[in-house]
Design an enzyme around this catalytic site. Structure first.
Site, short mmCIF file in Angstrom:
data_model
loop_
_atom_site.label_atom_id
_atom_site.label_comp_id
_atom_site.label_asym_id
_atom_site.label_seq_id
_atom_site.Cartn_x
_atom_site.Cartn_y
_atom_site.Cartn_z
N ASP A 195 11.18 -32.15 65.53
CA ASP A 195 12.41 -32.88 65.32
C ASP A 195 13.57 -32.52 66.14
O ASP A 195 13.96 -31.04 65.79
CB ASP A 195 12.83 -32.93 63.70
CG ASP A 195 14.23 -33.74 63.47
OD1 ASP A 195 15.01 -33.69 64.30
OD2 ASP A 195 14.13 -34.30 62.33
N TYR A 220 22.95 -40.08 67.74
CA TYR A 220 24.43 -40.10 67.56
C TYR A 220 25.08 -38.69 67.47
O TYR A 220 26.22 -38.66 67.10
CB TYR A 220 24.71 -40.99 66.26
CG TYR A 220 23.92 -40.63 65.18
CD1 TYR A 220 24.11 -39.46 64.17
CD2 TYR A 220 22.81 -41.42 64.76
CE1 TYR A 220 23.57 -39.32 63.18
CE2 TYR A 220 21.98 -41.11 63.59
CZ TYR A 220 22.42 -39.86 63.01
OH TYR A 220 21.53 -39.72 61.81
C1 LIG Z 1 20.58 -35.98 61.52
C2 LIG Z 1 19.26 -35.63 61.24
C3 LIG Z 1 18.28 -36.83 60.88
C4 LIG Z 1 18.87 -38.20 60.57
O1 LIG Z 1 18.04 -39.23 60.26
P1 LIG Z 1 18.67 -40.74 60.29
O2 LIG Z 1 17.28 -41.30 60.19
O3 LIG Z 1 19.23 -40.85 61.65
O4 LIG Z 1 19.57 -40.84 59.32
C5 LIG Z 1 16.93 -36.62 60.52
N1 LIG Z 1 16.52 -35.22 60.91
C6 LIG Z 1 17.46 -34.33 60.98
C7 LIG Z 1 16.83 -32.77 61.24
C8 LIG Z 1 18.72 -34.44 61.10
O5 LIG Z 1 19.69 -33.45 61.74
#
Ligand SMILES: *Cc1c(COP(=O)(O)O)cnc(C)c1O
Length: 410
Positions: A195, A220
């Site tokens: 991730d 974003y």
């Molecule tokens: C910001 C973030 C997300 C965001 O997931 P969305 O589906 O865009 O809300 C997921 N995993 C991590 C580690 C993040 O920092």
């Protein structure tokens, strides 16, 4: 360091010119680009062009004429250049949460017979929930095993299909050794899903160089793609023939406009697309990605770490409050581009900063988090922010009822 020293660093900063490319309110020091990047000025113009010209005038013709249909792969190829991936290995669409679900299920399809999805406790909630939801769907057959970060490497075994890890931790900014952990997983025949939400556009990466398998990331945050921008998803070339998406849709079909009854996946990364591309979100994201591509990733990372180091040093040299503790690694090599401090009144502290135009955020239970986006922040701003934090602590300026009232989004 004096404020003049900080200004001297700004004068010598090779990334200083990027500051003027962003639309930031005057008087605001924005230390939350790691959560929602600000709009590039060019995004305003591009959005008007898309809604008026391409959508309004072009109407449905724009799927071809304005190449809307190509956007997920086109922007994916651009992001590939930022993360050390090849053309055809990255596709853009859906939210990060959905993309994590897709890749976790995809990893199971690549490692039939292996029943464990391994991850770290304390990870970003959506990462944990996506795995929990997937195993709830699959029943007894698959299990999620979440262990403390320092136990992850030892927990990888012959039953592990994949390990899901956040390269830069969303709270502490602790950074995994991406190469070492990938190699450790491969040694056991397991895959790694990285991730990269707090990595892309911040920490320089070479996914192909470490033989990474699968990855997702956010549009974003440091990519400045706009609120709710689509995510990206990476599948190494060598896995593309075998991986199966759990979410079959017409846009992932080999020939979407053949309108066949039966699903036949596209032979490449496009099989990861489910439905119609989010054209407006993609248009804004592409502006952010194009801007990012103009900056040298090594300089971006070095500046972000230098800003964070400056902040830590100035805060610690001045903050008299012993309750304030650094919750991020002190060693910049182990850190992403944000810094976390714990304080029992962390929420009120962040609100008091925001009241002075210095925007960071709060992560429960007690973390005040400050992000150091290299493209639009100056050393002098970071110096000012550190001194404001020290002043707020010294004067207990945070100690007001309005700073304690919690909003829905922290
Ligand atoms: C910001 C973030 C997300 C965001 O997931 P969305 O589906 O865009 O809300 C997921 N995993 C991590 C580690 C993040 O920092």
């Amino acid at each position: 360091m004096t404020r003049d020293d900080a200004q001297a660093l700004d004068t010598a900063d090779p990334l200083a010119r990027f500051r003027d490319a962003f639309d930031l309110p005057r008087g605001v020091i924005y230390l939350d680009g790691n959560s929602l990047g600000p709009p590039p000025l060019a995004a305003h113009e591009r959005m008007a062009q898309v809604t008026r010209g391409e959508w309004g005038d072009g109407l449905i013709r724009s799927w071809n004429a304005a190449a809307w249909i190509e956007a997920p792969a086109r922007i994916g190829d651009k992001i590939a250049r930022l993360i050390g991936a090849k053309t055809g290995e990255v596709i853009v669409g859906d939210s990060t949460s959905v993309s994590i679900f897709k890749l976790a299920a995809g990893a199971l399809s690549l490692r039939p017979g292996r029943m464990t999805l391994l991850t770290e406790t304390g990870s970003f909630p959506t990462d944990l929930y996506a795995l929990q939801g997937l195993t709830a769907l699959l029943g007894e057959r698959v299990r999620v095993k979440a262990v403390a970060p320092h136990d992850v490497a030892a927990a990888i075994d012959e039953d592990t299909a994949a390990v899901l890890l956040t390269h830069v931790h969303f709270k502490s900014a602790q950074r995994w050794d991406l190469a070492a952990l990938t190699a450790a997983a491969h040694a056991k025949g397991a895959l790694v899903i990285w991730d990269l939400c707090h990595t892309t556009g911040a920490v320089a990466l070479d996914l192909n160089g470490v033989e990474a398998d699968l990855a997702v990331g956010c549009g974003y945050k440091y990519l400045n793609g706009g609120p709710g921008a689509p995510s990206f998803l990476f599948v190494a070339q060598r896995h593309q023939a075998a991986i199966r998406s759990p979410l079959w849709g017409w846009m992932g079909h080999a020939e979407p406009f053949a309108f066949e009854d039966g699903y036949r996946p596209a032979p490449d990364i496009r099989a990861q697309i489910t439905g119609t591309p989010q054209v407006l979100g993609l248009a804004a994201l592409e502006v952010g990605v194009d801007l990012q591509l103009e900056a040298d990733p090594a300089l971006v990372e070095a500046k972000g770490l230098a800003l964070a180091n400056l902040f830590i040093a100035e805060v610690e040299a001045r903050a008299a409050d012993p309750a304030l503790k650094l919750a991020s690694p002190r060693d910049p090599a182990q850190r992403g581009l944000h810094v976390a401090f714990t304080h029992p009144q962390g929420y009120a502290l962040v609100q008091a900063m925001i009241a002075r135009g210095i925007i960071g955020d709060f992560r429960a239970p007690d973390i005040a988090r400050f992000g150091f986006s290299p493209l639009f922040l100056s050393h002098a701003q970071v110096w000012d922010a550190a001194h404001a934090l020290a002043d707020i602590l010294a004067t207990r300026a945070w100690d007001r009822p309005e700073f304690r009232a919690r909003a829905a989004v922290t």
